[in-house]
Design a protein around this motif. Structure first.
Motif, PDB file in Angstrom:
ATOM      1  N   GLY A 225      46.435  72.633   0.097  1.00  0.00           N
ATOM      2  CA  GLY A 225      46.490  71.118   1.039  1.00  0.00           C
ATOM      3  C   GLY A 225      47.851  71.076   0.751  1.00  0.00           C
ATOM      4  N   ASP A 226      48.395  69.961   0.366  1.00  0.00           N
ATOM      5  CA  ASP A 226      49.765  69.720   1.332  1.00  0.00           C
ATOM      6  C   ASP A 226      49.885  69.818   2.814  1.00  0.00           C
ATOM      7  OD1 ASP A 226      50.212  69.069  -1.502  1.00  0.00           O
ATOM      8  OD2 ASP A 226      52.440  70.064  -1.545  1.00  0.00           O
ATOM      9  N   PHE A 227      48.555  69.068   3.532  1.00  0.00           N
ATOM     10  CA  PHE A 227      49.495  69.570   4.755  1.00  0.00           C
ATOM     11  C   PHE A 227      50.021  68.123   5.595  1.00  0.00           C
ATOM     12  CE2 PHE A 227      44.198  69.480   4.130  1.00  0.00           C
ATOM     13  CZ  PHE A 227      44.430  70.879   4.278  1.00  0.00           C
TER      14      PHE A 227
ATOM     15  N   ASN B  86      48.315  67.704  -4.258  1.00  0.00           N
ATOM     16  CA  ASN B  86      49.291  66.118  -4.181  1.00  0.00           C
ATOM     17  C   ASN B  86      50.157  65.096  -3.345  1.00  0.00           C
ATOM     18  OD1 ASN B  86      51.247  68.406  -4.293  1.00  0.00           O
ATOM     19  ND2 ASN B  86      52.528  67.294  -5.605  1.00  0.00           N
ATOM     20  N   HIS B  87      50.477  65.545  -2.568  1.00  0.00           N
ATOM     21  CA  HIS B  87      51.043  65.435  -1.513  1.00  0.00           C
ATOM     22  C   HIS B  87      49.920  64.559  -0.548  1.00  0.00           C
ATOM     23  CE1 HIS B  87      55.567  65.981  -0.910  1.00  0.00           C
ATOM     24  NE2 HIS B  87      54.648  66.547  -1.572  1.00  0.00           N
ATOM     25  N   GLU B  88      48.800  64.522  -0.352  1.00  0.00           N
ATOM     26  CA  GLU B  88      47.230  63.784   0.204  1.00  0.00           C
ATOM     27  C   GLU B  88      47.447  62.988  -0.707  1.00  0.00           C
ATOM     28  OE1 GLU B  88      47.837  67.284   2.446  1.00  0.00           O
ATOM     29  OE2 GLU B  88      47.195  67.563   0.649  1.00  0.00           O
TER      30      GLU B  88
ATOM     31  N   MET C 189      43.533  76.287  -6.989  1.00  0.00           N
ATOM     32  CA  MET C 189      44.244  74.599  -7.122  1.00  0.00           C
ATOM     33  C   MET C 189      45.395  75.076  -6.253  1.00  0.00           C
ATOM     34  SD  MET C 189      44.503  75.474 -10.345  1.00  0.00           S
ATOM     35  CE  MET C 189      43.305  76.089 -10.764  1.00  0.00           C
ATOM     36  N   HIS C 190      45.568  73.335  -5.948  1.00  0.00           N
ATOM     37  CA  HIS C 190      46.898  73.380  -5.074  1.00  0.00           C
ATOM     38  C   HIS C 190      48.015  73.205  -6.029  1.00  0.00           C
ATOM     39  CE1 HIS C 190      50.175  71.766  -2.966  1.00  0.00           C
ATOM     40  NE2 HIS C 190      50.442  70.973  -3.875  1.00  0.00           N
ATOM     41  N   ALA C 191      48.436  72.861  -7.249  1.00  0.00           N
ATOM     42  CA  ALA C 191      49.215  72.759  -8.227  1.00  0.00           C
ATOM     43  C   ALA C 191      49.559  73.738  -9.444  1.00  0.00           C
ATOM     44  CB  ALA C 191      49.712  71.355  -9.168  1.00  0.00           C
TER      45      ALA C 191
HETATM   46 MN   LIG Z   1      52.442  69.911  -4.021  1.00  0.00          MN
END
Ligand SMILES: [Mn+2]
Length: 270
Positions: free
Chosen positions: A49-51, A85-87, A148-150
């Motif tokens: 994630g965080d593209f 989270n940025h998505e 997971m992202h974070a």
């Molecule tokens: Mn992030």
């Protein structure tokens, strides 16, 4: 030594709009050709994630990953992503703009500005992007790896199984409740849960609930923890008794785009 997967498994850290560097890293790994088309055959490739945000071409990154996902499906591979989270931030700003939450203190507009939001990403966002991003899982288990992202245990607030967590997050991001959306953003923006003296125990607690032998995450830049220049980073970072693998190379800050084959064999440990 962790068991090998039945199929080759790769994970990629946070891209933050750096499409060209991503294509170069995937080409070097043999997963795409010079034209940026999928050559990974039966490989499973997961993004953390965080593209978007902080970098020049977040929409270009999403378009690339969506296209690779199509192409991989046709060749018995998988290209997919957990939600960053940025998505949530980008979609939240798109949906709610500068509207404040119930406390009056928070808005996606403010957080978007403070966290590297890009006008070009907002301008290029289509319904197709929104639908694809919104339906990505927050957490997935691939063999012995929990992705997971974070680096937070906050995911457990949403459920006691991976399916429950993903259903809760997807449900909240379907709804029109700004406070729920903002809580998803804030929960997934927490970090460093596995770093201190209790880090390994926290990782093992999370693995005990959700399964798997090792957590793999992006979100927290390896170089920041080590106190070095991101350019000095050459690979992912196993820690917390090898129960956690951090793979955010800090691409937007000059670090490498890490494409990591799992299970990761730490050269320092051999
Ligand atoms: Mn992030």
């Amino acid at each position: 030594m962790r068991e090998r997967q039945d199929r080759p498994l790769y994970a990629v850290g946070d891209i933050h709009g750096h499409r060209d560097e991503l294509v170069a890293a995937l080409r070097e790994t043999g997963l795409v050709d010079d034209a940026g088309d999928w050559t990974g055959q039966d490989v499973d490739l997961w993004f953390m994630g965080d593209f978007v945000d902080r970098g020049p071409d977040g929409i270009g990154v999403i378009d690339l990953v969506m296209r690779l996902a199509e192409q991989a499906r046709e060749s018995a591979g998988t290209v997919d992503s957990v939600l960053g989270n940025h998505e949530v931030l980008m979609l939240g700003y798109h949906r709610f703009g500068d509207t404040s939450d119930a406390t009056g203190l928070h808005s996606f507009g403010l957080s978007w500005l403070r966290n590297g939001g890009q006008e070009s990403d907002q301008a290029g966002l289509t319904d197709e992007h929104i639908e694809w991003l919104r339906t990505r899982p927050a957490v997935t288990r691939q063999g012995e790896h929990l992705l997971m992202h974070a680096d937070t245990t906050g995911y457990l607030d949403w459920g006691a199984t991976i399916d429950e967590i993903n259903a809760t997050v997807a449900g909240q991001l379907t709804g029109d409740d700004l406070d729920q959306w903002f809580t998803v953003w804030r929960t997934m923006t927490a970090r460093h849960a596995f770093r201190d003296n209790h880090g390994q125990a926290e990782a093992e607690r999370m693995l005990g609930v959700l399964g798997g032998e090792q957590i793999v995450h992006g979100h927290s830049i390896i170089a920041e923890w080590l106190g070095v220049d991101p350019k000095a980073i050459t690979g992912p970072m196993p820690y917390a008794g090898d129960r956690v693998l951090g793979i955010d190379g800090g691409l937007y800050d000059g670090g490498p785009c890490l494409v990591v084959e799992l299970p990761y064999a730490d050269p320092a440990a051999s």
